[in-house]
Motif scaffolding. Structure first.
Motif, PDB file in Angstrom:
ATOM      1  N   GLU A  18       0.910  -1.239  -0.015  1.00  0.00           N
ATOM      2  CA  GLU A  18       0.070   0.040   0.042  1.00  0.00           C
ATOM      3  C   GLU A  18       0.876   1.434  -0.139  1.00  0.00           C
ATOM      4  O   GLU A  18       1.807   1.386   0.938  1.00  0.00           O
TER       5      GLU A  18
ATOM      6  N   VAL B  62       0.628   4.995   1.008  1.00  0.00           N
ATOM      7  CA  VAL B  62      -0.335   6.138   1.618  1.00  0.00           C
ATOM      8  C   VAL B  62       0.524   7.518   1.437  1.00  0.00           C
ATOM      9  O   VAL B  62       1.747   7.816   1.722  1.00  0.00           O
ATOM     10  N   HIS B  63      -0.214   8.614   0.885  1.00  0.00           N
ATOM     11  CA  HIS B  63       0.192   9.738   0.925  1.00  0.00           C
ATOM     12  C   HIS B  63      -0.778  10.708   1.429  1.00  0.00           C
ATOM     13  O   HIS B  63      -2.024  10.998   0.776  1.00  0.00           O
TER      14      HIS B  63
ATOM     15  N   ASP C 133      -4.264  11.898   2.834  1.00  0.00           N
ATOM     16  CA  ASP C 133      -5.606  11.074   3.123  1.00  0.00           C
ATOM     17  C   ASP C 133      -5.899  10.137   1.931  1.00  0.00           C
ATOM     18  O   ASP C 133      -6.780   9.514   1.615  1.00  0.00           O
TER      19      ASP C 133
ATOM     20  N   ARG D 262      -4.802   6.757  -0.230  1.00  0.00           N
ATOM     21  CA  ARG D 262      -4.450   5.499  -0.024  1.00  0.00           C
ATOM     22  C   ARG D 262      -4.525   4.767  -1.462  1.00  0.00           C
ATOM     23  O   ARG D 262      -5.370   4.833  -2.202  1.00  0.00           O
TER      24      ARG D 262
ATOM     25  N   ASP E  92      -3.864   0.787  -2.967  1.00  0.00           N
ATOM     26  CA  ASP E  92      -3.407  -0.616  -2.720  1.00  0.00           C
ATOM     27  C   ASP E  92      -2.740  -1.080  -4.017  1.00  0.00           C
ATOM     28  O   ASP E  92      -3.550  -1.293  -5.128  1.00  0.00           O
TER      29      ASP E  92
ATOM     30  N   ALA F  95      -8.002   2.610  -4.916  1.00  0.00           N
ATOM     31  CA  ALA F  95      -7.575   3.955  -4.303  1.00  0.00           C
ATOM     32  C   ALA F  95      -8.726   4.408  -3.319  1.00  0.00           C
ATOM     33  O   ALA F  95      -9.924   4.145  -3.722  1.00  0.00           O
ATOM     34  N   THR F  96      -8.300   4.830  -2.274  1.00  0.00           N
ATOM     35  CA  THR F  96      -9.334   5.469  -1.464  1.00  0.00           C
ATOM     36  C   THR F  96      -8.787   6.945  -1.028  1.00  0.00           C
ATOM     37  O   THR F  96      -7.640   7.094  -0.832  1.00  0.00           O
ATOM     38  N   ARG F  97      -9.753   7.805  -0.802  1.00  0.00           N
ATOM     39  CA  ARG F  97      -9.221   9.176  -0.287  1.00  0.00           C
ATOM     40  C   ARG F  97     -10.424   9.466   0.750  1.00  0.00           C
ATOM     41  O   ARG F  97     -11.680   9.533   0.628  1.00  0.00           O
ATOM     42  N   ASN F  98      -9.726   9.643   2.012  1.00  0.00           N
ATOM     43  CA  ASN F  98     -10.860  10.070   3.095  1.00  0.00           C
ATOM     44  C   ASN F  98     -11.599   8.942   3.298  1.00  0.00           C
ATOM     45  O   ASN F  98     -12.969   9.071   3.767  1.00  0.00           O
TER      46      ASN F  98
ATOM     47  N   LEU G   4       2.732   8.678  -6.878  1.00  0.00           N
ATOM     48  CA  LEU G   4       2.895   8.466  -5.338  1.00  0.00           C
ATOM     49  C   LEU G   4       4.333   8.014  -5.047  1.00  0.00           C
ATOM     50  O   LEU G   4       4.507   7.862  -4.144  1.00  0.00           O
TER      51      LEU G   4
ATOM     52  N   GLU H  44       1.141  16.889  -1.561  1.00  0.00           N
ATOM     53  CA  GLU H  44       0.324  16.365  -0.406  1.00  0.00           C
ATOM     54  C   GLU H  44      -0.945  17.097  -0.240  1.00  0.00           C
ATOM     55  O   GLU H  44      -0.775  18.426  -0.318  1.00  0.00           O
TER      56      GLU H  44
END
Ligand code: CA
Length: 225
Positions: free
Chosen positions: A128, A130-131, A133, A135, A137, A143-146, A164, A224
């Motif tokens: 994963e 992560v940057h 909020d 992420r 995978d 991807a997810t944001r918040n 990323l 970021e």
């Protein structure tokens, strides 16, 4: 991407600096082992790859390589060796070189080796990225944001993964094209801009500045949130 060139032949050195800069790499050139040691052991080295000539005026290039590996420095090193010197090649690889290129070489060949070497060392060590909020995978390509799930098409996630892995760094369109499209597209095409647009629409949140900044005349930079 910053490349350290350790080469005492002024002609070869300036040829490399010019060629690599035109490909969007940052370069630093030194002509002897002592200067190279100062760079690689310096506090702000941040060198992504070293091109190392073996025949240098003050010491053998392989001493630099040995020093780096003894210090646990895994920065990839491509050895530039004189034509046909098999013993140089063996010594170089034994001392921890990632690859070697025999002189005289075609710039395109060297470039291909550089790209291949950087790809190899860029293998994911985690599943994963992560940057802030955001992420991503690497296995599911999700991807997810918040916590908001973001569905990405193949080129979109490849592009996001590239950003990323190089946060804060300006990536030129040529660098992005070669990393995500493998040059199967005409460098003059606007495919990079189109896909950056797609990615922004999916990632960015209304009212917030974009995660992907346009750097005029240079390319794009992931920032970021
Ligand atoms: Ca030399």
């Amino acid at each position: 991407m910053k490349i350290l060139i350790v080469e005492d032949d002024q002609g070869i050195s300036s040829f490399l600096v010019k060629g690599l800069r035109s490909e969007g790499y940052q370069t630093m050139a030194v002509g002897d082992v002592a200067s190279a040691k100062l760079v690689v052991t310096g506090p702000d080295a941040e060198i992504d790859l070293v091109l190392l000539d073996l025949g240098l005026p003050d010491a053998a290039g392989s001493t630099l390589l040995s020093l780096m590996r003894e210090r646990g420095d895994t920065t990839p090193v491509i050895v530039l060796t004189a034509r046909g010197e098999v013993s140089d090649k063996v010594a170089g690889l034994n001392a921890g070189a990632n690859d070697y290129v025999a002189k005289p070489f075609a710039f395109e060949e060297l470039l291909a080796r550089i790209r291949a070497t950087l790809r190899t060392v860029d293998q994911p060590s985690t599943t994963e990225l992560v940057h802030g909020d955001l992420r991503f995978d690497l296995l599911s390509k999700m991807a997810t944001r918040n916590g908001r799930r973001i569905e990405l098409a193949q080129r979109e996630w490849a592009l996001l993964e590239l950003f990323l892995r190089h946060p804060g760094q300006v990536l030129s369109r040529t660098q992005i094209l070669s990393a995500v499209w493998d040059y199967s597209f005409d460098p003059g095409s606007n495919v990079v801009d189109v896909y950056v647009g797609y990615l922004r629409r999916k990632l960015d949140e209304p009212g917030s500045p974009s995660l992907i900044q346009t750097v005029r005349g240079a390319g794009y930079r992931f920032v970021e949130s």
